[in-house]
Design a protein around this motif. Sequence first.
Motif, PDB file in Angstrom:
ATOM      1  N   SER A 169       0.834  -1.098   0.187  1.00 52.04           N
ATOM      2  CA  SER A 169       0.215  -0.028   0.100  1.00 52.04           C
ATOM      3  C   SER A 169       0.760   1.262  -0.182  1.00 52.04           C
ATOM      4  CB  SER A 169      -0.675  -0.317   1.155  1.00 52.04           C
ATOM      5  OG  SER A 169      -0.415   0.156   2.712  1.00 52.04           O
ATOM      6  N   ARG A 193       0.591   3.845  -2.438  1.00 51.33           N
ATOM      7  CA  ARG A 193       0.218   5.741  -2.322  1.00 51.33           C
ATOM      8  C   ARG A 193       1.634   6.162  -2.960  1.00 51.33           C
ATOM      9  NH1 ARG A 193       0.323   5.684   3.536  1.00 51.33           N
ATOM     10  NH2 ARG A 193      -0.406   3.535   3.271  1.00 51.33           N
ATOM     11  N   SER A 223       1.536   6.474  -7.083  1.00 51.53           N
ATOM     12  CA  SER A 223       0.797   7.450  -6.747  1.00 51.53           C
ATOM     13  C   SER A 223       0.438   8.664  -7.165  1.00 51.53           C
ATOM     14  CB  SER A 223      -0.920   7.340  -5.972  1.00 51.53           C
ATOM     15  OG  SER A 223      -1.909   8.062  -7.056  1.00 51.53           O
ATOM     16  N   LYS A 224       1.689   8.893  -5.738  1.00 54.48           N
ATOM     17  CA  LYS A 224       1.801  10.565  -6.024  1.00 54.48           C
ATOM     18  C   LYS A 224       3.291  10.676  -6.769  1.00 54.48           C
ATOM     19  CE  LYS A 224       1.540  11.269  -0.395  1.00 54.48           C
ATOM     20  NZ  LYS A 224       1.628  11.041   0.794  1.00 54.48           N
TER      21      LYS A 224
END
Length: 168
Positions: free
Chosen positions: A8, A12, A15-16
Amino acid sequence: MKNSNLKSKLARRRSKSLHTLLLCLAVFSLLGAGDPATRFNEIGHQMMCICGCNQILLECNHVGCPASDGMRNELMASVERGDSDSLVEQGFVQKYGPTVLAAPTNRGFDRAAYIIPFAALFFGFGLIVLVIRAWKNRPTPAIADGLRPVPGAELEQFRDQARKETDL
């Protein structure tokens, strides 16, 4: 549990990173988009000078050109008024005709200017393929009296036999 937390966090972080990259691309692509000088330069390079020199409007170096100065002044006035790019181009097309555009539009018969070069290229490649296949599949040339050339192994046998019989 450790493995899912790690996945996870990686998701993240990706994604950032993706969002940051997209934001940077947007900032750099829109840099100077509202600047009148930039718009003047972009629109001016999309138009041709109508004096007959066949050069881009902003690059017309025709000495004493009767048209380029007036066209540049009209373009600058339109950009400073805040007219959209398409409105400026339409105004020039209405005043000077469609030859003022450096590239044809993507409407009507003008699409042929974009399609025909690619069609000719594919037609040419197809013709080349057909010619090569025809050359490759053509029959071997016939020798006098309808004889055909003899294949390599048989030819060597005949040569050996000829040497023996002629004592060479």
